[in-house]
Scaffold this active site. Structure first.
Site, PDB file in Angstrom:
ATOM      1  N   ASP A 158       0.814  -1.222   0.000  1.00  0.00           N
ATOM      2  CA  ASP A 158       0.000   0.000   0.000  1.00  0.00           C
ATOM      3  C   ASP A 158       0.852   1.279   0.000  1.00  0.00           C
ATOM      4  O   ASP A 158       1.654   1.495   0.908  1.00  0.00           O
ATOM      5  CB  ASP A 158      -0.896   0.033   1.240  1.00  0.00           C
ATOM      6  CG  ASP A 158      -1.835  -1.151   1.324  1.00  0.00           C
ATOM      7  OD1 ASP A 158      -3.039  -0.925   1.502  1.00  0.00           O
ATOM      8  OD2 ASP A 158      -1.359  -2.298   1.235  1.00  0.00           O
TER       9      ASP A 158
ATOM     10  N   GLU B 179      -4.489   2.403  -3.041  1.00  0.00           N
ATOM     11  CA  GLU B 179      -5.745   2.884  -2.451  1.00  0.00           C
ATOM     12  C   GLU B 179      -5.548   3.943  -1.365  1.00  0.00           C
ATOM     13  O   GLU B 179      -6.499   4.602  -0.972  1.00  0.00           O
ATOM     14  CB  GLU B 179      -6.554   1.709  -1.904  1.00  0.00           C
ATOM     15  CG  GLU B 179      -6.053   1.139  -0.610  1.00  0.00           C
ATOM     16  CD  GLU B 179      -7.201   0.821   0.341  1.00  0.00           C
ATOM     17  OE1 GLU B 179      -8.366   0.902  -0.055  1.00  0.00           O
ATOM     18  OE2 GLU B 179      -6.913   0.516   1.516  1.00  0.00           O
ATOM     19  N   ASN B 180      -4.314   4.119  -0.878  1.00  0.00           N
ATOM     20  CA  ASN B 180      -4.040   5.136   0.140  1.00  0.00           C
ATOM     21  C   ASN B 180      -3.130   6.246  -0.378  1.00  0.00           C
ATOM     22  O   ASN B 180      -2.579   7.015   0.415  1.00  0.00           O
ATOM     23  CB  ASN B 180      -3.375   4.503   1.366  1.00  0.00           C
ATOM     24  CG  ASN B 180      -4.212   3.427   2.019  1.00  0.00           C
ATOM     25  OD1 ASN B 180      -3.783   2.291   2.125  1.00  0.00           O
ATOM     26  ND2 ASN B 180      -5.410   3.770   2.448  1.00  0.00           N
TER      27      ASN B 180
ATOM     28  N   HIS C  48     -10.807   1.604   0.293  1.00  0.00           N
ATOM     29  CA  HIS C  48     -10.866   3.059   0.113  1.00  0.00           C
ATOM     30  C   HIS C  48     -10.893   3.463  -1.367  1.00  0.00           C
ATOM     31  O   HIS C  48     -10.634   4.618  -1.683  1.00  0.00           O
ATOM     32  CB  HIS C  48      -9.664   3.721   0.789  1.00  0.00           C
ATOM     33  CG  HIS C  48      -9.639   3.592   2.277  1.00  0.00           C
ATOM     34  ND1 HIS C  48     -10.738   3.873   3.069  1.00  0.00           N
ATOM     35  CD2 HIS C  48      -8.661   3.195   3.138  1.00  0.00           C
ATOM     36  CE1 HIS C  48     -10.431   3.657   4.340  1.00  0.00           C
ATOM     37  NE2 HIS C  48      -9.187   3.242   4.400  1.00  0.00           N
TER      38      HIS C  48
ATOM     39  N   HIS D  85      -3.327  -4.349   2.764  1.00  0.00           N
ATOM     40  CA  HIS D  85      -4.300  -3.700   3.648  1.00  0.00           C
ATOM     41  C   HIS D  85      -3.772  -3.410   5.044  1.00  0.00           C
ATOM     42  O   HIS D  85      -4.063  -2.344   5.600  1.00  0.00           O
ATOM     43  CB  HIS D  85      -5.606  -4.500   3.768  1.00  0.00           C
ATOM     44  CG  HIS D  85      -6.618  -3.882   4.687  1.00  0.00           C
ATOM     45  ND1 HIS D  85      -7.197  -2.649   4.429  1.00  0.00           N
ATOM     46  CD2 HIS D  85      -7.137  -4.306   5.871  1.00  0.00           C
ATOM     47  CE1 HIS D  85      -8.046  -2.358   5.409  1.00  0.00           C
ATOM     48  NE2 HIS D  85      -8.018  -3.333   6.291  1.00  0.00           N
TER      49      HIS D  85
ATOM     50  N   HIS E  21      -0.696  -2.918   6.153  1.00  0.00           N
ATOM     51  CA  HIS E  21       0.471  -2.028   6.144  1.00  0.00           C
ATOM     52  C   HIS E  21       1.666  -2.581   6.925  1.00  0.00           C
ATOM     53  O   HIS E  21       2.644  -1.864   7.131  1.00  0.00           O
ATOM     54  CB  HIS E  21       0.121  -0.638   6.687  1.00  0.00           C
ATOM     55  CG  HIS E  21      -0.853   0.120   5.838  1.00  0.00           C
ATOM     56  ND1 HIS E  21      -0.975   1.495   5.892  1.00  0.00           N
ATOM     57  CD2 HIS E  21      -1.755  -0.291   4.915  1.00  0.00           C
ATOM     58  CE1 HIS E  21      -1.914   1.889   5.050  1.00  0.00           C
ATOM     59  NE2 HIS E  21      -2.411   0.816   4.446  1.00  0.00           N
TER      60      HIS E  21
END
Length: 263
Positions: A8, A39-40, A68, A178, A180
């Site tokens: 991520d 997504e982040n 997200h 997801h 991290h």
């Protein structure tokens, strides 16, 4: 086929790490194809178009997403007009986009699929991940690919590993995202599927999952309604795995992690 799969990307520091480290690792390991979870990437939640384009320009071939994926409303205006962005395939009533796509590199086809777990994730509604992936692989109308990479964006370690064993030998790799936090279990399963429970993240190294420490503890430990702060400056980290996949069988021959912290 050598594939670099990056965990991520979190905020501005995460994007900086992509710019600085992707060319280095591509050259060091002779990488043919780069996948990253984005997504982040925009201020910690979601992905706007400028950052999508920035990451592609910096060497990422395909960006996957997660819970997200729709956090930045702007994505609805461009997700159907780009071809290197994959949202979770089992999102119920998605705003657009595709959950799986096939790419070709030097005559070898690579399918990239983004799959959401169902355990402990409550901010999006998803269909059963097992049946979503099983239906994708069994549908005769879908283009078949030699290499199949699955980004399994999920919370529960048991769910990730259970799905990996169920699809061992049916896909080239199932790679968790997801949480991290990179896990110490990169391996090849008995039937040739590469696996790691979580690849980790690219972002701020001295906080909590890419978040500035004080804002994280105030909200997580003490229940304050403060917002998470994603620093623009500071020490970065880069987490990824390298996969070497057989061009004929599509099975993983080697998988190993990259866990880099700036000094």
């Amino acid at each position: 086929m050598k594939i670099l799969f990056i965990g991520d990307i979190v905020g501005k520091i995460g994007r900086r790490m992509i710019k600085e480290k992707v060319p280095y690792y591509v050259d060091k390991y002779g990488i043919d194809f780069v996948i990253a979870n984005g997504e982040n990437a925009t201020h910690g939640k979601g992905l706007n178009f400028n950052h999508y384009q920035e990451l592609i320009d910096d060497g990422v071939d395909v960006l996957t997403m997660g819970n997200h994926y729709a956090s930045k409303k702007e994505i609805a205006s461009y997700i159907d007009n780009v071809d290197r962005l994959i949202r979770p395939i089992n999102i119920v009533n998605p705003i657009g986009g595709v959950g799986s796509e096939v790419y070709e590199v030097d005559g070898i086809t690579i399918r990239v699929t983004n799959l959401m777990g169902s355990a402990f994730i409550t901010d999006v509604t998803v269909s059963d991940p097992y049946y979503a992936l099983a239906d994708l692989l069994s549908d005769e109308e879908n283009e078949k690919a030699t290499i199949n990479i699955v980004d399994l964006h999920a919370e529960a370690t048991g769910e990730k590993l259970s799905l990996a064993y169920e699809f061992d030998g049916k896909v080239s790799a199932i790679l968790g995202t997801h949480t991290h936090i990179q896990t110490h279990d990169a391996r090849i399963l008995p039937e040739g599927t590469g696996y790691i429970t979580d690849v980790g993240m690219c972002g701020y190294a001295d906080g909590v999952l890419g978040v500035e420490t004080k804002s994280a503890t105030e909200k997580t430990l003490f229940g304050n309604k403060s917002r998470f702060v994603y620093p623009d400056e500071g020490r970065g980290m880069f987490n990824a795995v390298v996969l070497d996949i057989d061009n004929i069988t599509g099975k993983t021959k080697e998988i190993f992690p990259i866990y880099f912290f700036e000094p």
